[in-house]
Design an enzyme around this catalytic site. Structure first.
Site, PDB file in Angstrom:
ATOM      1  N   LYS A  96      13.449   1.253 -11.531  1.00 54.98           N
ATOM      2  CA  LYS A  96      14.699   0.999 -12.233  1.00 54.98           C
ATOM      3  C   LYS A  96      15.068   2.176 -13.126  1.00 54.98           C
ATOM      4  O   LYS A  96      16.209   2.637 -13.147  1.00 54.98           O
ATOM      5  CB  LYS A  96      14.583  -0.287 -13.065  1.00 54.98           C
ATOM      6  CG  LYS A  96      15.905  -0.730 -13.699  1.00 54.98           C
ATOM      7  CD  LYS A  96      15.694  -1.901 -14.657  1.00 54.98           C
ATOM      8  CE  LYS A  96      15.212  -3.135 -13.968  1.00 54.98           C
ATOM      9  NZ  LYS A  96      16.273  -3.795 -13.170  1.00 54.98           N
ATOM     10  N   ARG A 141      14.253  -4.616 -20.091  1.00 59.40           N
ATOM     11  CA  ARG A 141      13.900  -5.011 -18.721  1.00 59.40           C
ATOM     12  C   ARG A 141      12.682  -4.241 -18.233  1.00 59.40           C
ATOM     13  O   ARG A 141      12.442  -3.111 -18.639  1.00 59.40           O
ATOM     14  CB  ARG A 141      15.058  -4.742 -17.755  1.00 59.40           C
ATOM     15  CG  ARG A 141      16.369  -5.441 -18.094  1.00 59.40           C
ATOM     16  CD  ARG A 141      17.467  -4.947 -17.162  1.00 59.40           C
ATOM     17  NE  ARG A 141      18.779  -5.454 -17.502  1.00 59.40           N
ATOM     18  CZ  ARG A 141      19.362  -6.502 -16.927  1.00 59.40           C
ATOM     19  NH1 ARG A 141      18.719  -7.161 -15.996  1.00 59.40           N
ATOM     20  NH2 ARG A 141      20.562  -6.895 -17.289  1.00 59.40           N
ATOM     21  N   GLY A 180      12.053 -10.596  -9.897  1.00 56.92           N
ATOM     22  CA  GLY A 180      11.784 -11.836 -10.601  1.00 56.92           C
ATOM     23  C   GLY A 180      10.367 -12.014 -11.098  1.00 56.92           C
ATOM     24  O   GLY A 180      10.052 -13.008 -11.736  1.00 56.92           O
ATOM     25  N   MET A 223       8.585 -10.059 -13.255  1.00 55.26           N
ATOM     26  CA  MET A 223       8.312  -9.680 -14.639  1.00 55.26           C
ATOM     27  C   MET A 223       9.500 -10.024 -15.519  1.00 55.26           C
ATOM     28  O   MET A 223      10.552 -10.425 -15.040  1.00 55.26           O
ATOM     29  CB  MET A 223       7.928  -8.203 -14.706  1.00 55.26           C
ATOM     30  CG  MET A 223       6.563  -7.940 -14.087  1.00 55.26           C
ATOM     31  SD  MET A 223       6.082  -6.208 -14.143  1.00 55.26           S
ATOM     32  CE  MET A 223       7.260  -5.486 -13.023  1.00 55.26           C
ATOM     33  N   ARG A 282      18.805   0.199  -6.208  1.00 49.91           N
ATOM     34  CA  ARG A 282      17.473   0.402  -5.624  1.00 49.91           C
ATOM     35  C   ARG A 282      17.597   0.220  -4.125  1.00 49.91           C
ATOM     36  O   ARG A 282      18.556  -0.392  -3.637  1.00 49.91           O
ATOM     37  CB  ARG A 282      16.470  -0.605  -6.198  1.00 49.91           C
ATOM     38  CG  ARG A 282      16.834  -2.067  -5.949  1.00 49.91           C
ATOM     39  CD  ARG A 282      15.942  -3.010  -6.726  1.00 49.91           C
ATOM     40  NE  ARG A 282      16.407  -4.390  -6.630  1.00 49.91           N
ATOM     41  CZ  ARG A 282      15.978  -5.375  -7.388  1.00 49.91           C
ATOM     42  NH1 ARG A 282      15.086  -5.149  -8.330  1.00 49.91           N
ATOM     43  NH2 ARG A 282      16.433  -6.602  -7.241  1.00 49.91           N
ATOM     44  N   HIS A 321      16.812 -15.973  -6.297  1.00 47.81           N
ATOM     45  CA  HIS A 321      15.397 -15.614  -6.246  1.00 47.81           C
ATOM     46  C   HIS A 321      14.789 -16.014  -4.902  1.00 47.81           C
ATOM     47  O   HIS A 321      14.086 -15.229  -4.247  1.00 47.81           O
ATOM     48  CB  HIS A 321      14.652 -16.305  -7.395  1.00 47.81           C
ATOM     49  CG  HIS A 321      13.168 -16.106  -7.364  1.00 47.81           C
ATOM     50  ND1 HIS A 321      12.315 -16.997  -6.744  1.00 47.81           N
ATOM     51  CD2 HIS A 321      12.384 -15.115  -7.844  1.00 47.81           C
ATOM     52  CE1 HIS A 321      11.067 -16.567  -6.870  1.00 47.81           C
ATOM     53  NE2 HIS A 321      11.085 -15.431  -7.532  1.00 47.81           N
ATOM     54  N   ARG A 344     -16.549  -6.056  26.050  1.00 48.69           N
ATOM     55  CA  ARG A 344     -17.756  -6.210  25.245  1.00 48.69           C
ATOM     56  C   ARG A 344     -18.658  -7.266  25.886  1.00 48.69           C
ATOM     57  O   ARG A 344     -18.232  -8.400  26.110  1.00 48.69           O
ATOM     58  CB  ARG A 344     -17.407  -6.624  23.820  1.00 48.69           C
ATOM     59  CG  ARG A 344     -18.624  -6.734  22.913  1.00 48.69           C
ATOM     60  CD  ARG A 344     -18.236  -7.059  21.481  1.00 48.69           C
ATOM     61  NE  ARG A 344     -17.765  -8.438  21.345  1.00 48.69           N
ATOM     62  CZ  ARG A 344     -17.228  -8.933  20.218  1.00 48.69           C
ATOM     63  NH1 ARG A 344     -17.074  -8.150  19.160  1.00 48.69           N
ATOM     64  NH2 ARG A 344     -16.838 -10.189  20.151  1.00 48.69           N
ATOM     65  N   SER A 363     -16.623   2.256  19.689  1.00 47.28           N
ATOM     66  CA  SER A 363     -15.536   1.408  19.211  1.00 47.28           C
ATOM     67  C   SER A 363     -16.003   0.792  17.896  1.00 47.28           C
ATOM     68  O   SER A 363     -17.027   0.114  17.863  1.00 47.28           O
ATOM     69  CB  SER A 363     -15.212   0.311  20.227  1.00 47.28           C
ATOM     70  OG  SER A 363     -14.156  -0.494  19.750  1.00 47.28           O
ATOM     71  N   CYS A 368     -11.544  -1.598  16.887  1.00 50.26           N
ATOM     72  CA  CYS A 368     -11.121  -2.844  17.526  1.00 50.26           C
ATOM     73  C   CYS A 368     -11.226  -4.048  16.607  1.00 50.26           C
ATOM     74  O   CYS A 368     -10.952  -5.176  17.028  1.00 50.26           O
ATOM     75  CB  CYS A 368     -11.927  -3.097  18.796  1.00 50.26           C
ATOM     76  SG  CYS A 368     -13.701  -3.290  18.489  1.00 50.26           S
ATOM     77  N   TYR A 374      -7.752   5.880  19.474  1.00 48.85           N
ATOM     78  CA  TYR A 374      -6.894   4.708  19.630  1.00 48.85           C
ATOM     79  C   TYR A 374      -7.254   3.653  18.601  1.00 48.85           C
ATOM     80  O   TYR A 374      -8.323   3.665  17.999  1.00 48.85           O
ATOM     81  CB  TYR A 374      -7.018   4.130  21.049  1.00 48.85           C
ATOM     82  CG  TYR A 374      -8.361   3.494  21.357  1.00 48.85           C
ATOM     83  CD1 TYR A 374      -8.615   2.150  21.045  1.00 48.85           C
ATOM     84  CD2 TYR A 374      -9.380   4.219  21.961  1.00 48.85           C
ATOM     85  CE1 TYR A 374      -9.852   1.575  21.322  1.00 48.85           C
ATOM     86  CE2 TYR A 374     -10.606   3.651  22.239  1.00 48.85           C
ATOM     87  CZ  TYR A 374     -10.844   2.320  21.915  1.00 48.85           C
ATOM     88  OH  TYR A 374     -12.057   1.756  22.172  1.00 48.85           O
TER      89      TYR A 374
END
Length: 883
Positions: free
Chosen positions: A26, A96, A105, A107, A352, A468, A630, A773, A840, A860
């Site tokens: 903010k 604020r 909402g 804080m 924002r 909210h 496996r 893996s 994995c 991977y």
């Protein structure tokens, strides 16, 4: 000397170019708007490092902050021409919060600070509106008593309702100045009664109390829950923004509103928002009054009667529209904006990057790239991978029958069915038991954060599209229907009523967050369409991605879902899942309870054709792609019979007596089976099990026209010798099958690294294994000494206390488990430079863990089928982030 206060507005921009890490989101954006000449009320930001210091010093302020805050107040006074505490023309301020990321909402905020028994009279005189002045004082006392003094908010609400009833008023707006003045007197008396001291009249005491309360709210329970849900570090802290008040409740030429530069639900390039004439900001956000539409087009689509802002305030709306375009171009992202109009003058209170649904995020990113506002790589980086989960699950079937009970506002898209619950604690408890719940509330508040997270969907009687409930639900990806005004909710009795119909706790409801419809019962769903913007962005992501993405799958159906989602193979096929099938569990138990190898082979012969058929199905779906299988891993106790009927079934299959089988079961009992006779230890003691599985793999592979690429994975290896023994069994079986079939195929033998010793001895193990893996589920358990099945009882507390930044079973423990992964990767490559490395565990679908995998250089990641697109996008973002 460290600077803690940064001024903005009135031509001053102390924080220009400084980061959100220092100024909070903010504060940085207020300074940013001021620096480009937008009408921002002057103020100052107390930076986030002060929050950290505040807690370090026992929730006290260092003396040197006094002079900086005084300088900040003097700046506001100089720009506004008003004096803080001046009884004739008082300066009022808002206080604020402002963390570096948006926490809507969560804080605290205090408005109208600077009012007391003397300044309220001056405000009435200078504004020419006594009603406005006393209403503002009433609001301030109520808010300050709640936020700063910690007094019961309900007591003040009750006093307000009694005051309205006494006068026969229905709405707050009907009350006159003398009514508000009388209510202020009651409020002040309430404060003295509940607090034991008079309400603070010194405006400087008020200011320091409010600043302390905002810092204090960083550690509120709701803020902790929100940070845990959204993986926000607890040590970031919040900034505090002190800013001159501007008033949207000074008559019909004043207003307040919340708006987005694009539709946060769909991503459409159209202004989207709501406003209220003669109101303060909390009236819009809290849903206390039903807001009006910002644009005429939106009003006409909704067939609403109250005038849009575009119609009622055309000059101010035109100025606001220019600001929207300027802010979007400046920040190069869709903006969430708060504004106030004070007697015809526009003031910008906040901007924002707006929270948005996954659908909107995709469209906005793709559209902005097409508009030239951002690059394709930036578009890829703009979409939160986890948010894609919203798009990958079914929506309501439009052909299904719908028993619509009530219709509200379509506040957050998507669909969900569940049982109705009327409070957040119940929602959390029922969800923990595996039930799907719909949280039904008159309106949500920040205290409902845990219930909203537990619920599948949220329904509120009050509030608009920017309430909210709507904002938080969109951020969480929960369907939400808000503002269902004809819904009467009695939370104490756990019942809601619409006309003659009742919804009681436990009744099944379905929400359609895209239409605002609330239906009785469960409505059928259809699979999502993954094309258009989704397909475009994923093509861009794949172009930036280095790591491959595979799927964890055991059935052809799961494998097909994964391949449709872009999986490039199977990274983990857990063969034990196949053994639990009702048609083969008896043979599995027969094998386990056999007393010798001959008995085991008889049972395994029954399983062989079933196992071979399993692999044929997977190989056909993944034709030409690698499939990592496996071998049997879990402890045998998981397959053991328990009921008398189960023992009788095995007895019939084996010809043994039930008593003999029970004796054998007792012999196999283990005190800690997860660290007992499982994984490769089964293969070492009963090599015929792995021999049968290897034969099924190679026979299935040889029987197919398109040769797959099987990767046979030996689980729970701790030593090189274990893998040598198991590889010998696999290789011997492969050669036998190749000779029988007259066909050879390529295959790899490797291991799952899931024990600390394996990670440390990876150099030796790589002499035998062609791939690693990382099974990070068990590697996390064995490294931390924490049972994944039991950790839920205390891990939440550990995260709250900062012992772990996140749940280590959800997001990889980089410092501990991650170091073992790095060690194993380095040592494995040193021995075998071409070794294939993947992950994995469940972490394979977690974006933060995927970023670590990119850093380590894994080949991977493997994730559950519905998380494959998440992993693809996260892998692309990780590659872009590392350059």
């Amino acid at each position: 000397m460290t600077q803690y206060v940064y001024r903005f507005g009135g031509g001053v921009s102390d924080g220009k170019g400084l980061s959100k890490e220092l100024l909070g989101g903010k504060g940085a954006n207020l300074d940013g708007m001021a620096s480009i000449g937008l009408p921002v009320p002057p103020g100052f930001t107390i930076s986030t490092p002060m929050c950290t210091r505040y807690y370090e010093e026992g929730e006290k302020f260092p003396p040197e902050l006094n002079a900086e805050v005084a300088s900040g107040i003097a700046h506001i006074e100089g720009v506004t021409g008003k004096k803080f505490g001046d009884a004739s023309d008082p300066l009022l301020v808002s206080v604020r919060s402002g963390a570096r990321v948006s926490m809507p909402g969560m804080m605290d905020t205090v408005l109208n600070l600077g009012l007391n028994d003397a300044t309220v009279v001056g405000l009435a005189t200078v504004s020419g509106d006594a009603r406005f002045a006393w209403d503002s004082y009433r609001r301030f006392v109520q808010m300050y008593a709640d936020v700063v003094l910690g007094l019961d908010h309900g007591a003040f609400e009750e006093a307000l309702e009694i005051a309205k009833e006494d006068k026969g008023y229905y709405l707050d707006t009907e009350m006159e100045s003398e009514d508000w003045q009388a209510l202020v007197a009651k409020y002040l008396a309430l404060v003295e009664e509940l607090w034991g001291k008079p309400f603070p009249q010194d405006v400087h005491d008020q200011l320091w109390g409010a600043v302390g309360a905002v810092f204090g709210s960083w550690q509120s329970e709701r803020a902790k829950v929100y940070r845990r849900i959204n993986s926000i570090p607890h040590d970031w802290g919040t900034a505090v923004n002190v800013q001159a008040m501007v008033f949207g409740n000074m008559g019909d030429t004043s207003a307040t509103g919340v708006a987005f530069t694009r539709d946060p639900a769909t991503g459409e390039r159209a202004y989207y928002g709501e406003y209220l004439i003669n109101a303060q900001g909390e009236d819009v956000v809290a849903g206390i009054r039903t807001p009006q539409y910002l644009t005429t087009a939106a009003r006409e689509r909704a067939k609403a009667k109250p005038l849009s802002m575009q119609e009622s305030m055309p000059v101010v709306y035109a100025e606001l529209a220019k600001v929207f375009d300027l802010l979007e171009a400046h920040y190069r992202d869709m903006q969430d904006i708060e504004f106030t109009v004070e007697r015809g003058k526009l003031w910008m209170l906040q901007t924002r990057s707006g929270k948005r649904t996954a659908k909107a995020a995709l469209k906005i990113a793709v559209d902005m790239a097409a508009e030239g506002l951002i690059t394709k790589d930036e578009a890829v980086m703009r979409v939160d991978p986890s948010a894609l989960d919203q798009l990958l699950h079914p929506t309501l079937d439009p052909k299904a029958k719908r028993d619509v009970i009530v219709k509200g506002l379509p506040a957050s898209p998507g669909a969900a069915s569940g049982i109705a619950v009327f409070d957040s604690d119940t929602a959390e408890k029922r969800a923990d038991k595996g039930q799907s719940v719909i949280l039904v509330r008159t309106e949500t508040s920040p205290e409902d954060i845990h219930g909203m997270h537990a619920a599948k969907g949220i329904l509120t009687a009050r509030g608009g599209m920017t309430s909210h409930a709507a904002v938080v639900a969109r951020g969480m990806g929960r369907p939400c229907v808000s503002g269902a005004g004809s819904l009467s909710i009695d939370a104490a009795a756990k019942v809601a009523r619409v006309g003659s119909r009742e919804i009681r706790e436990g009744d099944m409801l379905t929400l359609d967050g895209s239409t605002g419809e609330v239906m009785a019962g469960e409505v059928a769903t259809i699979q999502p369409e993954l094309s258009g913007d989704f397909g475009t962005l994923m093509v861009w992501a794949d172009g930036s991605r280095r790591m491959k993405v595979r799927a964890n799958a055991e059935t052809p159906a799961d494998a097909k879902v994964a391949r449709d989602f872009g999986a490039e193979g199977i990274g983990l096929c857990r063969t034990e899942h196949m053994f639990f099938d009702a048609g083969r569990i008896t043979a599995v138990r027969e094998m386990i309870l056999a007393e010798d190898e001959k008995g085991r082979r008889v049972a395994l012969a029954k399983l062989l054709p079933e196992q071979r058929a399993d692999f044929v199905g997977l190989f056909e779906v993944m034709a030409g792609l690698p499939v990592t299988i496996r071998l049997l891993d879990p402890p045998l106790h998981e397959f053991m019979p328990h009921a008398e009927a189960d023992f009788e079934d095995v007895a019939k299959a084996t010809g043994l007596t039930v008593d003999m089988l029970k004796r054998r079961a007792a012999e196999l009992h283990e005190f800690n089976p997860m660290l007992g006779h499982r994984g490769c230890r089964l293969g070492v003691t009963y090599p015929e099990i792995y021999e049968m599985q290897a034969r099924a793999i190679f026979e299935a592979a040889c029987d197919l026209a398109v040769s797959p690429i099987p990767e046979v994975m030996v689980p729970l290896v701790a030593t090189k010798r274990e893998l040598e023994l198991m590889k010998a069994v696999i290789d011997r079986t492969a050669e036998a099958v190749f000779a029988e079939r007259g066909k050879r195929i390529d295959y790899l033998v490797g291991t799952m690294i899931e024990l600390p010793r394996a990670a440390l001895k990876a150099g030796e193990i790589a002499e035998v294994g062609a791939f690693f893996s990382f099974g990070t589920n068990d590697l996390t358990q064995t490294t931390l000494g924490v049972s994944r099945d039991d950790a839920a009882r205390f891990l939440g507390v550990y995260v709250d206390q900062g012992i772990y930044e996140r749940d280590p079973f959800v997001s990889l423990d980089i410092d501990g488990v991650g170091e073992l992964v790095q060690i194993a990767a380095d040592r494995g490559r040193a021995t075998r430079p071409d070794i294939k490395l993947g992950i994995c565990g469940e972490h394979g679908g977690d974006p933060a863990s995927i970023a670590f995998c990119e850093k380590v250089g894994l080949d991977y990641v493997s994730a559950s089928p519905y998380r494959v697109p998440i992993a693809r996008l996260a892998a692309a973002q990780a590659a872009l982030a590392t350059g």
